[in-house]
Design a protein around this motif. Structure first.
Motif, PDB file in Angstrom:
ATOM      1  N   THR A 131       0.836  -1.203   0.000  1.00 15.88           N
ATOM      2  CA  THR A 131       0.000   0.000   0.000  1.00 15.88           C
ATOM      3  C   THR A 131       0.872   1.255   0.000  1.00 15.88           C
ATOM      4  O   THR A 131       0.609   2.196  -0.762  1.00 15.88           O
ATOM      5  CB  THR A 131      -0.959  -0.012   1.208  1.00 15.88           C
ATOM      6  N   TYR A 155      -5.812   2.144  -5.619  1.00 23.90           N
ATOM      7  CA  TYR A 155      -5.787   1.437  -4.347  1.00 23.90           C
ATOM      8  C   TYR A 155      -5.014   0.130  -4.475  1.00 23.90           C
ATOM      9  O   TYR A 155      -4.727  -0.338  -5.569  1.00 23.90           O
ATOM     10  CB  TYR A 155      -7.211   1.156  -3.834  1.00 23.90           C
ATOM     11  N   CYS A 156      -4.706  -0.426  -3.325  1.00 20.52           N
ATOM     12  CA  CYS A 156      -4.007  -1.705  -3.212  1.00 20.52           C
ATOM     13  C   CYS A 156      -4.993  -2.683  -2.583  1.00 20.52           C
ATOM     14  O   CYS A 156      -5.515  -2.421  -1.501  1.00 20.52           O
ATOM     15  CB  CYS A 156      -2.776  -1.528  -2.334  1.00 20.52           C
ATOM     16  N   THR A 170      -6.006   2.357   1.702  1.00 15.47           N
ATOM     17  CA  THR A 170      -5.160   3.182   0.846  1.00 15.47           C
ATOM     18  C   THR A 170      -5.351   4.659   1.176  1.00 15.47           C
ATOM     19  O   THR A 170      -4.377   5.404   1.288  1.00 15.47           O
ATOM     20  CB  THR A 170      -5.452   2.894  -0.639  1.00 15.47           C
TER      21      THR A 170
END
Length: 176
Positions: A131, A155-156, A170
């Motif tokens: 992240t 985003y992760c 995130t």
């Protein structure tokens, strides 16, 4: 083992640069690191509104069309990287299989040891590093080159993680 954030960012730069060269006219609404943290794997994913519309049309006319009629379900499809047209266009393994085996043996020194909590902590630390890496990538010139919609998100997300949880994590990490 320490995660090399710089290597992850360099991987993302190279992968996205190559992808953008092959797709220079597309505009994207989302970019994600689609991860399988347990295997130290990061996949790069992008999607366009046009590709999303095609996916929705396919789902709404398919066998399970009744599932794809609510706004909530459409948002789930929109941000589910598994439904994206440009998913997993490049993959990076932060640790080799041998390195992961070594880490696993350090966490579980005895084969009878079953400290799942220690392994879960390791995987969560990896996901946090991933992240931070996507946030670092978001500050690069390559990220700025991505043609973005006004509501673009990045985003992760980890394998089997809820989309809302990944976006929230995130965003929280961006605030730090």
């Amino acid at each position: 083992m320490k995660v090399d954030i710089e290597s992850i960012v360099k991987f993302a730069i190279k992968g996205v640069e190559n992808f953008l060269q092959e797709n220079p006219t597309l505009t994207y609404y989302a970019f994600a690191f689609d991860c399988n943290a347990e295997y130290a794997e990061i996949n790069l994913c992008l999607n366009t509104e046009e590709a999303f519309a095609e996916t929705v049309a396919y789902y709404q006319n398919g066998k399970y069309r009744e599932r794809y009629q609510t706004e909530e379900m459409l948002q789930e499809v929109k941000y589910n990287t598994g439904d994206w047209k440009y998913k997993c266009f490049d993959t990076y393994y932060v640790f080799s299989e041998d390195e992961l085996k070594t880490i696993f043996k350090e966490i579980y020194p005895n084969e009878v040891d079953d400290d799942y909590l220690a392994w879960e902590l390791f995987v969560n630390e990896l996901l946090n590093s991933f992240t931070y890496s996507i946030i670092e990538f978001s500050e690069t010139e390559t990220f700025k080159k991505i043609n973005k919609t006004a509501d673009f998100k990045f985003y992760c997300i980890d394998h089997e993680e809820e989309i809302a949880d990944s976006i929230k994590r995130t965003e929280l990490f961006q605030e730090k």
